[in-house]
Design a protein around this motif. Structure first.
Motif: not given
Length: 281
Positions: A36, A61-62, A245, A249-250
């Motif tokens: 993540s 990503n978050y 992704y 993931f996050p």
């Protein structure tokens, strides 16, 4: 004389074995957390790798998860939180009372009701999907929170669990409450509920996990993108044309947090429930 060193060796061996199992259990979550924090392109190129480039780890990503995709992920998250909280609280409220009544009171039809509970426990959920869907359409519950919550709020498994637990409670406390002039509801909520805290803690975790991870029924009932729950929303990120992704993931990491908090919070219920309101002989 040799019992103490032998017991220490046994404890050490048990500790090592459990530590190895813990590492294997936590490894997927570790790689999920690392994935993540890495760009999705790197995941596509290299897959899951033991080589960690700490310079490439970041929280981009978050930020993309919260701000990107029209800000829909926080809405999915809130929907799942609301549905899980309502489902868990209402389910514990009703199933605990039903289980308590089946264990404590004697009334006509008690055995029949308990038999029905056992029979419903053995019916696969998939068989009930079609009639429940027709019922949800008939009472206008499609694309609503209630449409997701109501069909499974009185779980037979939870009723059976509370019934079995309440059957072990001391009847002397019920008789003492009646002598003091307490109503049946007051006896249940003020005397018996504190003794049933371990049961509430266990079923609270199970019901919360069931609701939070629910996929098939919410997928059938919910229609609009703004009403989707988190599992359905994350599934929409997986397409035949490629998987996102950077968000998947996050999003998966964030989805673990509420259930983890529920488990941590219910640990106190297990401990306090064992020490409250016992009968001293």
């Amino acid at each position: 004389m040799n019992s103490k060193p032998a017991s220490k060796l046994v404890s050490l061996a048990v500790f090592i074995i459990l530590s190895v199992f813990a590492v294997f259990c936590l490894a997927p979550f570790f790689f999920l957390l690392l994935s993540s924090l890495r760009p999705g392109v790197e995941m596509i190129r290299n897959g899951i790798s033991l080589h960690i480039d700490f310079k490439a780890l970041n929280f981009a990503n978050y930020r993309l998860l919260i701000d990107g995709k029209d800000g829909i992920y926080p809405i999915w998250y809130f929907n799942s939180l609301a549905i899980t909280a309502l489902h868990t609280l209402v389910s514990l409220f009703f199933t605990s009372m039903v289980g308590y009544a089946l264990a404590v009171y004697d009334f006509k039809g008690k055995k029949l009701i308990f038999t029905i509970v056992l029979v419903v426990m053995m019916i696969p959920v998939e068989i009930l999907i079609l009639p429940l869907y027709k019922l949800a359409i008939g009472i206008h519950l499609i694309d609503t929170y209630l449409g997701v919550i109501l069909p499974f709020v009185v779980a037979p498994t939870s009723i059976f669990f509370f019934r079995q637990y309440a059957a072990t409670l001391p009847r002397e406390l019920i008789d003492a409450g009646r002598i003091d002039g307490c109503s049946e509801f007051r006896i249940f909520f003020q005397i018996m509920v504190p003794l049933m805290l371990p049961a509430f803690g266990a079923m609270g975790i199970l019901q919360a996990m069931f609701s939070w991870n629910g996929f098939v029924w919410p997928l059938i009932v919910l229609r609009s993108n703004e009403m989707l729950t988190l599992p359905i929303g994350l599934q929409s990120l997986i397409t035949p044309y490629g998987n996102n992704y950077d968000l998947l993931f996050p999003g998966a990491v964030m989805s673990v947090i509420p259930i983890l908090l529920v488990f941590i919070m219910n640990q106190k219920a297990f401990i306090s429930g064992l020490t409250v309101g016992g009968v001293k002989g």
